[in-house]
Design a protein around this motif. Structure first.
Motif, short mmCIF file in Angstrom:
data_model
loop_
_atom_site.label_atom_id
_atom_site.label_comp_id
_atom_site.label_asym_id
_atom_site.label_seq_id
_atom_site.Cartn_x
_atom_site.Cartn_y
_atom_site.Cartn_z
N ARG A 140 0.72 -1.56 0.07
CA ARG A 140 -0.22 0.10 -0.04
C ARG A 140 0.97 1.60 0.01
N THR A 141 2.24 1.10 0.41
CA THR A 141 2.53 2.45 0.73
C THR A 141 4.12 2.53 -0.41
N GLY A 142 4.49 2.15 -0.79
CA GLY A 142 5.51 0.98 -1.97
C GLY A 142 6.13 1.82 -0.51
N VAL A 143 7.13 1.28 0.30
CA VAL A 143 8.12 1.96 0.73
C VAL A 143 8.09 0.60 1.53
N ASN A 144 8.95 -0.48 1.85
CA ASN A 144 9.63 -1.48 2.78
C ASN A 144 10.09 -0.96 4.03
N ILE A 145 9.62 -1.26 4.82
CA ILE A 145 10.58 -1.06 6.30
C ILE A 145 11.77 -1.95 7.05
N SER A 146 12.50 -2.29 6.99
CA SER A 146 13.87 -2.98 6.56
C SER A 146 13.78 -3.60 7.77
N ALA A 147 14.23 -4.86 7.74
CA ALA A 147 14.48 -5.74 9.13
C ALA A 147 15.07 -4.97 10.19
N GLU A 148 16.07 -4.43 9.71
CA GLU A 148 17.57 -3.88 10.41
C GLU A 148 17.04 -2.10 10.78
N THR A 149 16.06 -1.97 10.28
CA THR A 149 15.41 -0.63 10.40
C THR A 149 14.68 -1.03 11.23
N THR A 150 13.68 -1.40 11.91
CA THR A 150 12.17 -2.35 12.13
C THR A 150 12.74 -2.60 13.69
N LEU A 151 14.64 -3.34 13.76
CA LEU A 151 15.24 -3.66 14.90
C LEU A 151 15.76 -2.33 15.31
N ARG A 152 16.33 -1.42 14.75
CA ARG A 152 16.50 0.00 14.86
C ARG A 152 15.65 0.30 15.97
N LEU A 153 14.45 0.42 15.47
CA LEU A 153 13.21 1.26 16.33
C LEU A 153 12.84 0.89 17.13
N ALA A 154 13.68 -0.55 17.63
CA ALA A 154 12.84 -1.39 18.22
C ALA A 154 13.92 -1.43 19.91
N GLU A 155 14.51 -0.75 19.08
CA GLU A 155 15.50 -0.37 21.17
C GLU A 155 14.95 1.49 21.11
N LEU A 156 13.70 1.71 20.71
CA LEU A 156 13.73 2.70 21.01
C LEU A 156 12.63 2.67 22.77
N PRO A 157 12.18 3.46 23.63
CA PRO A 157 12.10 2.78 24.28
C PRO A 157 10.23 2.81 24.38
N ASN A 158 9.46 3.24 23.33
CA ASN A 158 8.40 2.95 23.44
C ASN A 158 8.34 2.52 22.33
N VAL A 159 8.99 2.16 21.34
CA VAL A 159 8.72 1.43 20.53
C VAL A 159 8.34 0.25 20.37
#
Length: 290
Positions: A140-159
């Motif tokens: 739907r969005t035309g962009v993929n949040i990669s596994a690496e980016t998702t895991l990087r974001l997962a380090e943020l305390p409220n993600v």
């Protein structure tokens, strides 16, 4: 924050004039909690026709749903867009409405880089104390949040989670390396069981409007180690999983599920343009599916 295993991405009921039907919305919330066993509800997601809801309508929907749910389930507000500053503003307004969490879709159409995606989500996460669920839906969005980016974001305390519609290989990589607090939800009903088997936590569902209680049994069978029962329930659910999106050819969500709810005696009205009502053939298919 515990959002549970079964999260329903709720449709937005409309009246004959295309306005939000508050009476129908209240009935739908009760039905999804009491009959379909939803642990949480997402308001103003794609299934809720968020592109056609004004900010005022979204905030009214958040306030109403928090009051109607009255603690019986968690309320998650869809506040994501492809405009970071607008998403921050809407997220803060939603927090003031008393919602329990935020769903943030990947910025669509402008197709940011992975660094741009990271900074977008980080800026919104830093603007609120609420837990954040990322929403990765490349189709739907035309962009993929990669596994690496998702895991990087997962380090943020409220993600705290992702609703992911990426290929199973990517979801597997996220589930394998995510921090203990971070949970992976399937964003595709038909992938519920496969995602659970590779370490996913649950499902953010459309089909749970119709078969939520059976989906809950599917998840419980998997968690109890009863693979045969889980597979049997998955196979029973699968025609509905696929049929709501391909009836008998691809149809945009939530056209089919809104029509199906009406057939089940849970009227939620039609859809707003640019979506249109199902054709005669599509309506016949949905009726047969139920």
């Amino acid at each position: 924050m515990e959002f549970g295993r079964l999260i329903t991405a709720m449709v937005t009921p409309f009246d004959a004039q295309g306005r939000i039907d508050w009476e129908a919305t209240g009935r739908l919330i009760d039905y999804l909690i009491e009959d379909q066993e939803s642990d949480s509800l997402v308001l103003s997601g794609t299934t809720g026709e968020s592109p056609t809801l004004s900010d005022e309508e979204k905030l009214a929907l958040f306030r109403f749903s928090v009051e109607r749910a009255a603690g019986r389930c968690k309320i998650i507000a869809g506040t994501g867009s492809n405009n970071t500053s607008h998403s921050i503003h809407l997220t803060q307004e939603a927090e003031a409405c008393g919602v329990d969490g935020i769903l943030l879709v990947a910025p669509y159409y402008n197709r940011p880089s992975q660094e741009g995606l990271y900074r977008h989500f980080r800026a919104i996460a830093e603007s609120t104390g609420l837990p954040i669920l990322l929403y990765n839906v490349p189709g739907r969005t035309g962009v993929n949040i990669s596994a690496e980016t998702t895991l990087r974001l997962a380090e943020l305390p409220n993600v705290v989670a992702t609703k992911d519609c990426a290929p199973l290989e990517q979801i597997t990589a996220i589930a394998a390396a995510a921090p203990e607090h971070f949970r992976v939800y399937s964003g595709d009903d038909s992938a519920t069981l496969p995602v659970l088997t590779v370490g996913g936590y649950g499902i953010v569902s459309v089909a749970s409007h119709l078969i939520g209680s059976k989906m809950k049994r599917l998840i419980e069978a998997h968690l109890s180690g009863n693979a045969a029962e889980a597979a049997k329930l998955h196979q029973e659910c699968y025609p509905v999983f696929k049929g709501l999106f391909e009836c008998p050819h691809p149809v945009p969500n939530p056209v089919a599920v809104k029509y199906a709810l009406g057939l089940k005696g849970i009227p939620v009205g039609g859809v707003r343009l640019p979506l249109v009502e199902p054709t005669e053939a599509e309506a016949a298919f949905i009726s047969k599916l139920l």
